[in-house]
Design a protein around this motif. Structure first.
Motif, PDB file in Angstrom:
ATOM      1  N   LEU A  48       7.008 -11.425  -5.720  1.00  0.00           N
ATOM      2  CA  LEU A  48       6.027 -10.429  -5.283  1.00  0.00           C
ATOM      3  C   LEU A  48       6.437  -9.793  -3.964  1.00  0.00           C
ATOM      4  CD1 LEU A  48       2.551 -12.018  -6.113  1.00  0.00           C
ATOM      5  CD2 LEU A  48       3.787 -10.237  -7.362  1.00  0.00           C
ATOM      6  N   ILE A  49       6.857 -10.596  -3.004  1.00  0.00           N
ATOM      7  CA  ILE A  49       7.283 -10.045  -1.720  1.00  0.00           C
ATOM      8  C   ILE A  49       8.463  -9.103  -1.926  1.00  0.00           C
ATOM      9  CG2 ILE A  49       8.172 -10.581   0.570  1.00  0.00           C
ATOM     10  CD1 ILE A  49       5.289 -11.467   0.199  1.00  0.00           C
ATOM     11  N   GLU A  50       9.397  -9.487  -2.776  1.00  0.00           N
ATOM     12  CA  GLU A  50      10.552  -8.623  -3.063  1.00  0.00           C
ATOM     13  C   GLU A  50      10.107  -7.322  -3.725  1.00  0.00           C
ATOM     14  OE1 GLU A  50      13.011 -11.051  -5.510  1.00  0.00           O
ATOM     15  OE2 GLU A  50      13.477 -12.493  -3.901  1.00  0.00           O
ATOM     16  N   ARG A  51       9.154  -7.402  -4.647  1.00  0.00           N
ATOM     17  CA  ARG A  51       8.680  -6.194  -5.324  1.00  0.00           C
ATOM     18  C   ARG A  51       7.956  -5.274  -4.356  1.00  0.00           C
ATOM     19  NH1 ARG A  51       5.149  -8.341 -10.093  1.00  0.00           N
ATOM     20  NH2 ARG A  51       4.924  -6.106 -10.510  1.00  0.00           N
ATOM     21  N   PHE A  52       7.095  -5.844  -3.522  1.00  0.00           N
ATOM     22  CA  PHE A  52       6.394  -5.022  -2.532  1.00  0.00           C
ATOM     23  C   PHE A  52       7.374  -4.341  -1.585  1.00  0.00           C
ATOM     24  CE2 PHE A  52       2.435  -8.050  -2.533  1.00  0.00           C
ATOM     25  CZ  PHE A  52       2.160  -7.675  -3.836  1.00  0.00           C
ATOM     26  N   SER A  53       8.514  -4.992  -1.351  1.00  0.00           N
ATOM     27  CA  SER A  53       9.478  -4.507  -0.350  1.00  0.00           C
ATOM     28  C   SER A  53      10.464  -3.485  -0.904  1.00  0.00           C
ATOM     29  CB  SER A  53      10.267  -5.697   0.220  1.00  0.00           C
ATOM     30  OG  SER A  53       9.405  -6.640   0.830  1.00  0.00           O
ATOM     31  N   ASN A  54      10.364  -3.146  -2.177  1.00  0.00           N
ATOM     32  CA  ASN A  54      11.304  -2.211  -2.805  1.00  0.00           C
ATOM     33  C   ASN A  54      11.136  -0.814  -2.221  1.00  0.00           C
ATOM     34  OD1 ASN A  54      12.813  -0.548  -4.479  1.00  0.00           O
ATOM     35  ND2 ASN A  54      12.041  -1.399  -6.393  1.00  0.00           N
ATOM     36  N   PRO A  55      12.096  -0.324  -1.426  1.00  0.00           N
ATOM     37  CA  PRO A  55      11.926   0.985  -0.785  1.00  0.00           C
ATOM     38  C   PRO A  55      12.023   2.151  -1.752  1.00  0.00           C
ATOM     39  CG  PRO A  55      14.125   0.137  -0.345  1.00  0.00           C
ATOM     40  CD  PRO A  55      13.380  -0.958  -1.062  1.00  0.00           C
ATOM     41  N   ALA A  56      12.625   1.924  -2.911  1.00  0.00           N
ATOM     42  CA  ALA A  56      12.812   3.023  -3.851  1.00  0.00           C
ATOM     43  C   ALA A  56      11.498   3.489  -4.462  1.00  0.00           C
ATOM     44  CB  ALA A  56      13.777   2.594  -4.959  1.00  0.00           C
ATOM     45  N   ILE A  57      10.498   2.610  -4.531  1.00  0.00           N
ATOM     46  CA  ILE A  57       9.245   2.961  -5.183  1.00  0.00           C
ATOM     47  C   ILE A  57       8.437   3.945  -4.346  1.00  0.00           C
ATOM     48  CG2 ILE A  57       7.060   2.038  -6.053  1.00  0.00           C
ATOM     49  CD1 ILE A  57       9.499   1.443  -7.785  1.00  0.00           C
ATOM     50  N   GLY A  58       8.463   3.772  -3.036  1.00  0.00           N
ATOM     51  CA  GLY A  58       7.728   4.701  -2.173  1.00  0.00           C
ATOM     52  C   GLY A  58       6.220   4.636  -2.356  1.00  0.00           C
ATOM     53  N   ASP A  59       5.718   3.475  -2.753  1.00  0.00           N
ATOM     54  CA  ASP A  59       4.276   3.321  -2.949  1.00  0.00           C
ATOM     55  C   ASP A  59       3.563   3.491  -1.605  1.00  0.00           C
ATOM     56  OD1 ASP A  59       1.933   2.873  -4.292  1.00  0.00           O
ATOM     57  OD2 ASP A  59       2.267   0.739  -4.641  1.00  0.00           O
ATOM     58  N   THR A  60       2.399   4.130  -1.629  1.00  0.00           N
ATOM     59  CA  THR A  60       1.693   4.408  -0.388  1.00  0.00           C
ATOM     60  C   THR A  60       0.632   3.360  -0.089  1.00  0.00           C
ATOM     61  OG1 THR A  60      -0.002   5.793  -1.419  1.00  0.00           O
ATOM     62  CG2 THR A  60       2.046   6.877  -0.714  1.00  0.00           C
ATOM     63  N   VAL A  61       0.471   3.067   1.179  1.00  0.00           N
ATOM     64  CA  VAL A  61      -0.586   2.154   1.604  1.00  0.00           C
ATOM     65  C   VAL A  61      -1.949   2.745   1.268  1.00  0.00           C
ATOM     66  CG1 VAL A  61      -1.616   0.986   3.591  1.00  0.00           C
ATOM     67  CG2 VAL A  61       0.875   1.168   3.406  1.00  0.00           C
ATOM     68  N   ALA A  62      -2.075   4.058   1.379  1.00  0.00           N
ATOM     69  CA  ALA A  62      -3.360   4.703   1.076  1.00  0.00           C
ATOM     70  C   ALA A  62      -3.795   4.441  -0.360  1.00  0.00           C
ATOM     71  CB  ALA A  62      -3.260   6.202   1.329  1.00  0.00           C
ATOM     72  N   ARG A  63      -2.849   4.381  -1.291  1.00  0.00           N
ATOM     73  CA  ARG A  63      -3.215   4.092  -2.690  1.00  0.00           C
ATOM     74  C   ARG A  63      -3.846   2.712  -2.799  1.00  0.00           C
ATOM     75  NH1 ARG A  63      -1.531   1.531  -7.421  1.00  0.00           N
ATOM     76  NH2 ARG A  63       0.184   0.447  -6.381  1.00  0.00           N
ATOM     77  N   LEU A  64      -3.286   1.744  -2.070  1.00  0.00           N
ATOM     78  CA  LEU A  64      -3.822   0.388  -2.125  1.00  0.00           C
ATOM     79  C   LEU A  64      -5.197   0.298  -1.464  1.00  0.00           C
ATOM     80  CD1 LEU A  64      -0.682  -1.787  -1.254  1.00  0.00           C
ATOM     81  CD2 LEU A  64      -1.345  -0.758  -3.438  1.00  0.00           C
ATOM     82  N   CYS A  65      -5.460   1.199  -0.530  1.00  0.00           N
ATOM     83  CA  CYS A  65      -6.733   1.169   0.196  1.00  0.00           C
ATOM     84  C   CYS A  65      -7.867   1.841  -0.572  1.00  0.00           C
ATOM     85  CB  CYS A  65      -6.577   1.878   1.545  1.00  0.00           C
ATOM     86  SG  CYS A  65      -5.514   1.037   2.746  1.00  0.00           S
ATOM     87  N   ALA A  66      -7.563   2.554  -1.635  1.00  0.00           N
ATOM     88  CA  ALA A  66      -8.587   3.314  -2.356  1.00  0.00           C
ATOM     89  C   ALA A  66      -9.422   2.411  -3.254  1.00  0.00           C
ATOM     90  CB  ALA A  66      -7.929   4.420  -3.184  1.00  0.00           C
ATOM     91  N   GLU A  67     -10.654   2.857  -3.507  1.00  0.00           N
ATOM     92  CA  GLU A  67     -11.557   2.195  -4.461  1.00  0.00           C
ATOM     93  C   GLU A  67     -11.815   0.732  -4.094  1.00  0.00           C
ATOM     94  OE1 GLU A  67     -12.667   4.365  -6.553  1.00  0.00           O
ATOM     95  OE2 GLU A  67     -11.123   5.891  -6.417  1.00  0.00           O
TER      96      GLU A  67
END
Length: 495
Positions: free
Chosen positions: A364-383
């Motif tokens: 999980l830590i490795e997946r969260f750390s994947n820079p290629a995905i570019g997932d935003t913190v704001a997405r995780l904060c929604a809903e």
């Protein structure tokens, strides 16, 4: 290679595309719809639709094509994108080293937009060829009251759908009417397959759809509860909102113009209860884990992955991080996440057959750390008001009952409360995306004078405000957030 022009993505252009992009080698003509899916977004297209595409590529599943259905106004854009591309889209798997592996997915063979033609959707649901109706409608799409756990029958859209002679507009109205028509014509019911991040998602779907059906007709409700199968499932693949630059990058790399590409991570998992009314695709042959009991896998994912996303989200945003991988690569955040997972979440799990939990947590830590995905913190904060009660509060309640440690889980709730004030540590405005924002923001802004103000939202927190040990841990973190800031608080919590 740099491209000056790009070919539009359509059935007619598939075999003219650059060889670097994989395309369906199967003949899409003649594929019939066996699955109707509500909520076609990035995740569905990176996950369930991808698995059907694998089956089609292997030469099977020709009676299991997908008909997407949109219900919300925002779904018009998906309708238009897929209509222009004959249901095709690109799925790019982004590895941590920056490499891309892209394929055109061909399993969505129809798309219907319910507000334009609800009768077309009802006809598709009533069609005997439709054997599975699947859902990715988010945690909030099931109209569950957080405090009672019951179906919210008083919601305005639900009341509108049960009015005499109403034309169905919600997923409940459409699906239950489709089932009612099948029942009236002696057609066996389809399976309703929830793929949302809810503990016991099949059980929740059974409870909510049968509750809605009872509002229409008590006998129909009993028939739905008795005759329709609602398998539980656990789905997992981090799929961010498609970044604005993704289409340009697909065009640059492959010379193809995709109106709405999907980017995702290499990891994918689907654990599915093998309980279907009218059969199912050969999911097991393409990597789906078919099991008798999904519960252990559900708990693992919801309380480790999903709850850890919440643990990272609010602290991360307040610490100045805007991309998930940046926060996840911070050693202070890694220690905090692992402490939460090891000490607080893991003791609430059931034994998970075939899974090394320590390895899973490191992954999980490795997946969260994947820079290629570019997932935003704001997405995780929604809903958040949909997510926290389902992913974090159950851990707190179980740990309180067992007299276990709750410091990190309480800290997650406190970090949300601080974030919900709508102002970050530098005085900048935060755009709070939450269905209860009008209720929660004012409560959060009172907590500088009344530390427990946020917890008075009993529709979200239930009786946790009456639990002294939780309140003490929660207030301690709020105090630290105000005195020391988010990053220093995380560093202390992680040890």
């Amino acid at each position: 290679m740099t491209w000056d022009t790009s070919k539009p993505l359509r059935a007619a252009t598939l075999h003219d595309l650059d060889s670097a992009i994989a395309v369906p080698t199967y003949d899409r003509t003649g594929i019939t719809t066996g699955i109707v899916h509500f909520g076609v977004g990035g995740f569905h297209r990176a996950h369930q639709a991808m698995y059907i595409d694998r089956l089609l590529e292997a030469g099977g599943a020709r009676e299991w094509g997908i008909c997407g259905v949109g219900v919300l106004p925002a779904d018009r854009r998906m309708r238009d994108a897929l209509a222009a591309q004959d249901g095709l889209y690109t799925l790019s798997v982004l590895a941590p080293d920056g490499s891309w592996a892209t394929r055109v997915i061909g399993s969505i063979v129809e798309y219907l937009y319910a507000p334009d033609d609800p009768e077309a959707v009802l006809a598709k649901l009533a069609d005997p060829a439709t054997r599975i109706v699947s859902l990715t409608v988010t945690e909030g799409g099931y109209h569950i009251c957080a405090t009672t756990g019951e179906f919210d029958a008083d919601a305005a859209d639900i009341q509108a759908d049960i009015a005499p002679n109403a034309l169905p507009a919600t997923i409940f109205g459409l699906i239950v009417e489709g089932l009612a028509r099948r029942r009236a014509h002696g057609v066996a019911p389809f399976t309703v397959m929830s793929c949302d991040n809810i503990e016991g998602n099949g059980h929740v779907a059974r409870a909510t759809f049968s509750a809605f059906a009872r509002l229409r007709d008590p006998e129909l409700g009993e028939w739905v509860a008795r005759e329709v199968r609602f398998p539980n499932s656990m789905v997992d693949r981090i799929t961010p909102v498609t970044p604005p630059e993704a289409a340009a990058e697909v065009a640059r790399r492959y010379g193809v113009a995709d109106r709405w590409p999907v980017v995702t991570e290499p990891f994918t998992q689907w654990v599915l209860e093998d309980s279907f009314t009218l059969g199912r695709p050969d999911y097991g042959s393409v990597g789906v884990q078919l099991v008798d009991d999904v519960a252990p896998y559900e708990l693992m994912k919801l309380r480790l992955l999903n709850a850890s996303h919440q643990a990272l989200a609010y602290f991360g945003y307040l610490s100045g991080y805007r991309l998930v991988h940046d926060a996840a690569q911070d050693p202070a955040f890694q220690r905090f996440l692992l402490r939460y997972m090891d000490i607080e979440a893991t003791p609430t799990l059931l034994p998970v057959p075939g899974v090394d939990l320590d390895a899973y947590k490191r992954t999980l830590i490795e997946r969260f750390s994947n820079p290629a995905i570019g997932d935003t913190v704001a997405r995780l904060c929604a809903e958040s008001s949909d997510r926290i009660p389902k992913w974090v509060l159950p851990v707190i309640r179980q740990r309180l009952a067992a007299d276990g440690e709750i410091a990190c889980a309480a800290a997650i709730v406190a970090s949300w409360a601080r974030y919900a004030e709508g102002i970050d540590e530098h005085g900048e405005t935060i755009d709070i995306v939450d269905p209860l924002r009008e209720q929660l923001i004012p409560l959060a802004r009172r907590q500088r004078d009344d530390r427990t103000a946020f917890l008075t939202a009993r529709s979200v927190f239930g009786d946790l405000i009456d639990e002294p040990r939780f309140v003490s841990a929660y207030v301690a973190v709020l105090d630290s957030l105000y005195a020391k800031g988010a990053h220093a608080t995380v560093a202390e919590l992680g040890g």
